[in-house]
Design a protein around this motif. Structure first.
Motif, PDB file in Angstrom:
ATOM      1  N   ASP A 183      -5.687   8.694  -6.886  1.00  0.00           N
ATOM      2  CA  ASP A 183      -5.347   8.500  -5.510  1.00  0.00           C
ATOM      3  C   ASP A 183      -3.859   8.457  -5.329  1.00  0.00           C
ATOM      4  N   SER A 184      -3.221   7.660  -6.337  1.00  0.00           N
ATOM      5  CA  SER A 184      -1.831   7.616  -6.266  1.00  0.00           C
ATOM      6  C   SER A 184      -1.003   9.092  -6.055  1.00  0.00           C
ATOM      7  N   LEU A 185      -1.300  10.120  -6.857  1.00  0.00           N
ATOM      8  CA  LEU A 185      -0.694  11.244  -7.044  1.00  0.00           C
ATOM      9  C   LEU A 185      -1.179  12.092  -5.898  1.00  0.00           C
ATOM     10  N   THR A 186      -2.224  11.966  -5.147  1.00  0.00           N
ATOM     11  CA  THR A 186      -2.741  12.682  -3.953  1.00  0.00           C
ATOM     12  C   THR A 186      -2.020  11.791  -2.782  1.00  0.00           C
ATOM     13  N   LEU A 187      -1.690  10.709  -2.701  1.00  0.00           N
ATOM     14  CA  LEU A 187      -0.961  10.040  -1.627  1.00  0.00           C
ATOM     15  C   LEU A 187       0.501  10.636  -1.699  1.00  0.00           C
ATOM     16  N   PHE A 188       1.151  10.532  -2.872  1.00  0.00           N
ATOM     17  CA  PHE A 188       2.651  10.905  -2.947  1.00  0.00           C
ATOM     18  C   PHE A 188       2.639  12.360  -2.618  1.00  0.00           C
TER      19      PHE A 188
END
Length: 404
Positions: A183-188
């Motif tokens: 989720d973190s990588l996607t949001l970034f």
């Protein structure tokens, strides 16, 4: 009497000159034709030419989608569209539409056409790494808070210009669930794409394509083309009636009102050109390219950067501010607005062009319409009060309504 030797010498010189001229004319033409062959022949065109021209290939874009799905299968990225795109086959690839900093693909999703977009940069370009060892030592609650804080730090430059409340953004963008590293990588990766941010923030706003979801740095949006809009601007050659053109103009006026009253301030269209708009079969206008649209605070930040001696040096495409000539700096006083630019660039024709949504009106209203469009399309050396445009807006709307 002219001698034969003179005539021969003269003819020889002429022939030599002719040959030189032929070489000068034919040489560049042959080179140009060779260039066209290299660029446009599908089997010969080098990849670098394709990219320079914004062209694309289906094979290349299919490989791109396969890479996205590979990252999803490894648990590296996430998103509501990952399963439809990679597992269920709900999103069906049609063909590529273009490159040029952004990959653009036409696809089919739930029996409707969609546009799939992504930055040409890898999803990993946007990632701000967090130490895995540290994350493993934290509780799930602590890990979730750490990732969320990192996302907001990364998003700060994007979120702040929108003047968006952090809690509102968290609810809309991050949801309530605990965030994983995927989720973190996607949001970034999504926060680094301005069009996605605007589509997300304007969800539910009429005249803006709907955002259907995302997978990693790829997102899908409603497909509305400019192909049906462009012919309406040619009233002489098109088959569209005055009533149909008025319906489109009224939809533009509704767009002006909608963009003036978003939850994040007025949305300024700084690149008003025909190809940036599309219409539905019901003659509803959509802004289909919102890369150069800005909320008030964003635009003020952008437009106050340059030094200036006059107002036309304080422009960002169609958005123009006032120059403080004493300080030699652009101010935050924006003297253009969406209504004024539409009157100038869409409703009436430019210079000798015969194009324009409202050209060739019925004779009964031609004079009043010409005056209204002239008044609403002009700009002054100072900011014209909003009440002036509000009055013209209602006059134009009423005149168009009563003309059909």
């Amino acid at each position: 009497m002219i001698s034969l030797r003179f005539i021969v010498r003269r003819c020889g010189r002429c022939c030599t000159l002719c040959n030189v001229v032929k070489i000068l004319l034919i040489g560049p033409c042959l080179l140009f034709l060779l260039f066209l062959l290299l660029v446009f022949h599908p089997k010969i065109a080098p990849e670098r030419f394709n990219k320079a021209l914004g062209r694309c290939s289906d094979d290349e874009d299919r490989r791109f989608i396969n890479d996205v799905c590979l990252n999803f299968s490894k648990g590296v990225i996430s998103g509501p569209l990952c399963r439809p795109l990679c597992l269920n086959g709900d999103i069906v690839y049609k063909h590529c539409l273009g490159h040029g900093g952004k990959i653009v693909i036409e696809a089919q999703y739930e029996n409707r056409p969609v546009i799939v977009k992504a930055s040409e940069r890898s999803v990993f370009h946007y990632y701000v790494p967090i130490e895995d060892d540290l994350l493993r030592r934290l509780s799930e609650r602590e890990r979730d808070k750490m990732i969320r804080d990192a996302v907001f730090r990364q998003a700060n430059d994007v979120i702040k210009p929108f003047s968006v409340d952090d809690k509102m953004m968290a609810k809309r963008f991050l949801g309530e669930k605990n965030l994983t590293l995927a989720d973190s990588l996607t949001l970034f990766s999504l926060l680094g794409q301005d069009e996605f941010m605007r589509l997300l923030l304007l969800t539910g706003t009429q005249h803006v394509p709907a955002l259907y979801g995302w997978c990693g740095h790829v997102y899908a949006m409603e497909y509305i083309t400019s192909d049906d809009f462009l012919p309406i601007l040619h009233p002489i050659s098109s088959r569209h009636t005055w009533e149909e053109r008025v319906r489109v103009a009224l939809s533009f006026l509704d767009m002006v009102k909608s963009f003036k009253n978003t939850p994040y301030g007025e949305l300024f269209m700084c690149d008003v050109q025909e190809s940036n708009f599309g219409i539905t079969p019901g003659f509803i206008v959509y802004a289909i390219d919102i890369d150069l649209t800005f909320f008030t605070e964003q635009l003020k930040f952008i437009i106050t950067q340059p030094k200036c001696k006059r107002d036309d040096e304080c422009n960002f495409f169609d958005c123009v501010a006032i120059c403080d000539k004493e300080k030699g700096k652009c101010t935050t006083n924006i003297k253009t607005n969406n209504f004024q630019v539409l009157c100038s660039d869409i409703f009436q024709s430019k210079l000798l062009s015969l194009r324009g949504l409202l050209v060739h009106p019925p004779k009964l209203i031609a004079g009043r319409l010409r005056t209204l469009l002239s008044d609403c399309g002009k700009t002054n050396d100072s900011v014209i009060p909003a009440a002036y445009y509000e009055n013209l807006y209602h006059k134009l709307r009423n005149l168009l309504l009563h003309s059909i």
